[in-house]
Design a protein around this motif. Sequence first.
Motif, PDB file in Angstrom:
ATOM      1  N   ALA A 167      36.482  18.803  67.860  1.00 28.20           N
ATOM      2  CA  ALA A 167      35.552  18.866  68.982  1.00 28.20           C
ATOM      3  C   ALA A 167      34.695  20.117  68.841  1.00 28.20           C
ATOM      4  N   TYR A 168      33.382  19.963  69.009  1.00 26.03           N
ATOM      5  CA  TYR A 168      32.483  21.109  68.862  1.00 26.03           C
ATOM      6  C   TYR A 168      32.785  22.172  69.920  1.00 26.03           C
ATOM      7  N   TYR A 169      33.160  21.708  71.107  1.00 23.27           N
ATOM      8  CA  TYR A 169      33.567  22.619  72.177  1.00 23.27           C
ATOM      9  C   TYR A 169      35.045  22.404  72.464  1.00 23.27           C
ATOM     10  N   ALA A 170      35.824  23.448  72.389  1.00 23.53           N
ATOM     11  CA  ALA A 170      37.271  23.341  72.556  1.00 23.53           C
ATOM     12  C   ALA A 170      37.655  22.904  73.972  1.00 23.53           C
ATOM     13  N   GLU A 171      36.832  23.282  74.972  1.00 26.99           N
ATOM     14  CA  GLU A 171      37.178  22.968  76.355  1.00 26.99           C
ATOM     15  C   GLU A 171      36.039  22.242  77.062  1.00 26.99           C
ATOM     16  N   GLY A 172      35.505  21.217  76.406  1.00 28.32           N
ATOM     17  CA  GLY A 172      34.401  20.472  76.996  1.00 28.32           C
ATOM     18  C   GLY A 172      33.067  21.125  76.677  1.00 28.32           C
ATOM     19  N   ILE A 173      31.994  20.537  77.184  1.00 26.02           N
ATOM     20  CA  ILE A 173      30.672  21.083  76.876  1.00 26.02           C
ATOM     21  C   ILE A 173      30.359  22.226  77.833  1.00 26.02           C
ATOM     22  N   ASN A 174      30.144  23.382  77.281  1.00 25.16           N
ATOM     23  CA  ASN A 174      29.864  24.574  78.071  1.00 25.16           C
ATOM     24  C   ASN A 174      28.472  25.095  77.760  1.00 25.16           C
ATOM     25  N   PRO A 175      27.728  25.547  78.780  1.00 22.21           N
ATOM     26  CA  PRO A 175      26.371  26.041  78.555  1.00 22.21           C
ATOM     27  C   PRO A 175      26.341  27.256  77.626  1.00 22.21           C
ATOM     28  N   VAL A 176      25.292  27.311  76.811  1.00 20.65           N
ATOM     29  CA  VAL A 176      25.095  28.430  75.893  1.00 20.65           C
ATOM     30  C   VAL A 176      23.903  29.245  76.359  1.00 20.65           C
ATOM     31  N   SER A 177      23.855  30.479  75.917  1.00 15.38           N
ATOM     32  CA  SER A 177      22.728  31.357  76.225  1.00 15.38           C
ATOM     33  C   SER A 177      21.762  31.358  75.046  1.00 15.38           C
ATOM     34  N   ILE A 178      20.469  31.388  75.350  1.00 22.08           N
ATOM     35  CA  ILE A 178      19.421  31.197  74.347  1.00 22.08           C
ATOM     36  C   ILE A 178      18.487  32.404  74.311  1.00 22.08           C
ATOM     37  N   ILE A 206      17.794  35.033  59.948  1.00 24.18           N
ATOM     38  CA  ILE A 206      17.543  36.406  60.401  1.00 24.18           C
ATOM     39  C   ILE A 206      17.355  36.442  61.917  1.00 24.18           C
ATOM     40  N   ALA A 207      16.687  35.441  62.467  1.00 26.90           N
ATOM     41  CA  ALA A 207      16.519  35.377  63.922  1.00 26.90           C
ATOM     42  C   ALA A 207      17.846  35.095  64.608  1.00 26.90           C
ATOM     43  N   GLN A 208      18.657  34.236  64.000  1.00 24.91           N
ATOM     44  CA  GLN A 208      19.968  33.935  64.566  1.00 24.91           C
ATOM     45  C   GLN A 208      20.857  35.171  64.577  1.00 24.91           C
ATOM     46  N   GLN A 209      20.757  35.976  63.528  1.00 27.50           N
ATOM     47  CA  GLN A 209      21.535  37.216  63.482  1.00 27.50           C
ATOM     48  C   GLN A 209      21.146  38.155  64.612  1.00 27.50           C
ATOM     49  N   GLU A 210      19.844  38.277  64.867  1.00 34.02           N
ATOM     50  CA  GLU A 210      19.379  39.154  65.937  1.00 34.02           C
ATOM     51  C   GLU A 210      19.808  38.625  67.297  1.00 34.02           C
ATOM     52  N   ALA A 211      19.725  37.309  67.461  1.00 35.24           N
ATOM     53  CA  ALA A 211      20.173  36.717  68.723  1.00 35.24           C
ATOM     54  C   ALA A 211      21.655  36.993  68.951  1.00 35.24           C
ATOM     55  N   SER A 212      22.467  36.817  67.904  1.00 33.25           N
ATOM     56  CA  SER A 212      23.907  37.065  68.017  1.00 33.25           C
ATOM     57  C   SER A 212      24.183  38.528  68.328  1.00 33.25           C
ATOM     58  N   GLY A 215      23.973  39.107  71.821  1.00 34.94           N
ATOM     59  CA  GLY A 215      24.911  38.362  72.648  1.00 34.94           C
ATOM     60  C   GLY A 215      24.486  36.955  72.994  1.00 34.94           C
ATOM     61  N   TYR A 216      23.536  36.387  72.230  1.00 35.89           N
ATOM     62  CA  TYR A 216      23.063  35.032  72.514  1.00 35.89           C
ATOM     63  C   TYR A 216      23.539  34.062  71.448  1.00 35.89           C
ATOM     64  N   SER A 217      23.761  32.821  71.870  1.00 32.90           N
ATOM     65  CA  SER A 217      24.357  31.825  70.987  1.00 32.90           C
ATOM     66  C   SER A 217      23.353  31.171  70.056  1.00 32.90           C
ATOM     67  N   GLN A 218      22.134  30.967  70.535  1.00 28.50           N
ATOM     68  CA  GLN A 218      21.147  30.209  69.778  1.00 28.50           C
ATOM     69  C   GLN A 218      19.773  30.835  69.935  1.00 28.50           C
ATOM     70  N   VAL A 219      18.861  30.400  69.058  1.00 28.00           N
ATOM     71  CA  VAL A 219      17.467  30.849  69.088  1.00 28.00           C
ATOM     72  C   VAL A 219      16.588  29.699  69.568  1.00 28.00           C
ATOM     73  N   LEU A 220      15.679  29.992  70.478  1.00 25.93           N
ATOM     74  CA  LEU A 220      14.653  29.030  70.855  1.00 25.93           C
ATOM     75  C   LEU A 220      13.376  29.413  70.127  1.00 25.93           C
ATOM     76  N   TRP A 221      12.907  28.507  69.277  1.00 22.18           N
ATOM     77  CA  TRP A 221      11.720  28.768  68.466  1.00 22.18           C
ATOM     78  C   TRP A 221      10.444  28.392  69.207  1.00 22.18           C
ATOM     79  N   LEU A 222       9.428  29.231  69.062  1.00 22.57           N
ATOM     80  CA  LEU A 222       8.086  28.914  69.535  1.00 22.57           C
ATOM     81  C   LEU A 222       7.231  28.498  68.347  1.00 22.57           C
ATOM     82  N   ASP A 223       6.086  27.875  68.643  1.00 18.89           N
ATOM     83  CA  ASP A 223       5.242  27.384  67.550  1.00 18.89           C
ATOM     84  C   ASP A 223       4.719  28.543  66.699  1.00 18.89           C
ATOM     85  N   GLY A 224       4.408  28.232  65.451  1.00 22.06           N
ATOM     86  CA  GLY A 224       4.025  29.269  64.499  1.00 22.06           C
ATOM     87  C   GLY A 224       2.577  29.693  64.561  1.00 22.06           C
ATOM     88  N   VAL A 225       1.744  29.013  65.357  1.00 20.33           N
ATOM     89  CA  VAL A 225       0.319  29.348  65.428  1.00 20.33           C
ATOM     90  C   VAL A 225       0.026  30.182  66.672  1.00 20.33           C
TER      91      VAL A 225
END
Length: 358
Positions: A167-178, A206-212, A215-225
């Motif tokens: 199971a991806y989440y050990a105790e059900g689906i829990n919200p992540v911080s972005i 590299i962005a994921q490392q900075e997010a971690s 203290g954040y679980s994931q990165v939300l990407w914005l458009d490149g332009v």
Amino acid sequence: MNTPIIVNESTDKKAKPSADQLGFGKYFTDHMFIMDYDSGLGWHDPRIVPYQPIVLDPAAKVFHYGQTVFEGMKAFVASDGRILLFRPEKNLRRLNFSNHRMSIPQLDEEVALEAIRQLVLLERDWIPAEPGTSLYVRPFVIATQPALGVAPSEQYRFIVILSPVGAYYAEGINPVSIYVEPEFVRAVAGGVGNAKTAGNYAAGLIAQQEASRQGYSQVLWLDGVHRTYIEEVGSMNVFFKVGDTVLTPELNGSILDGVTRDSVIRLLKHWGIAVEQRRISIAELVEAQRNGSLTEAFGTGTAAVISPIGELYWQGEKFSVNEGRTGDLSAKIYDALTGIQRGTEPDPFGWMLELSRA
């Protein structure tokens, strides 16, 4: 290609881990599928062999020019013993789309599906039956020609490996911080953002490392332009419930056409819930959070299925979503999709491919 798949069964079977040890992508089954490509000969020599290391020349083009693509799908065992695959045809169509973008020869999708079918059935004892578990199927293609020089390879290898996952989440689906990424970009239209190729993921580390680090679980990407419009979250597509409508970024040439994304859109429309696929600015999202109309947010992907978002961090400010709790719609989608996948809920879309009966 009408050559039958040769099966060379392993005589040294591995011990299978218990369901509570699985995690994600840590263990691999006893066998793998391999098929080779040579210019002028085409795809040939399809075979299932014992799981083993890949031996490549140091000059193989995959190492130097990044010619590689991959997919991810899941197999499940239903309560009545049936072996089921979730929408493999769509994954294989996307694999060939990625192949085209990366100048890799097209695969015969029927041959690829038959290879997966035979491999999964051979390894059926590796499919865990516990709730939240599955057998992860990873097909991929690598360029194997030993030659330096920027040009498409003349040799390739198509490989499929299998991994029992928990199971991806050990105790059900829990919200992540972005963490909304302010500096780096994931992709632009005309690039390879809509192909499932390894470089897209390497560029995001590299962005994921900075997010971690913050203290954040994931990165939300914005458009490149414009650095304004929302694209993806980590390696997942993303959805937002604003008022009575669910919003998701439109497929604009830089966003992956996710299989789970498409499944969620079709489910929502089936339920009569309005869905808009369009450009969504981070400013619009922040305003929706401030005025209380943003009530849910979630990512979608093969691994997690649904990943609720409980908090966004943007320009030094934290924005809570649904008070950091999993929303009712997110939970409903998760239950519906996983129920269809495990054969416990009706499948009105014909998504599940039955490989065998008990």
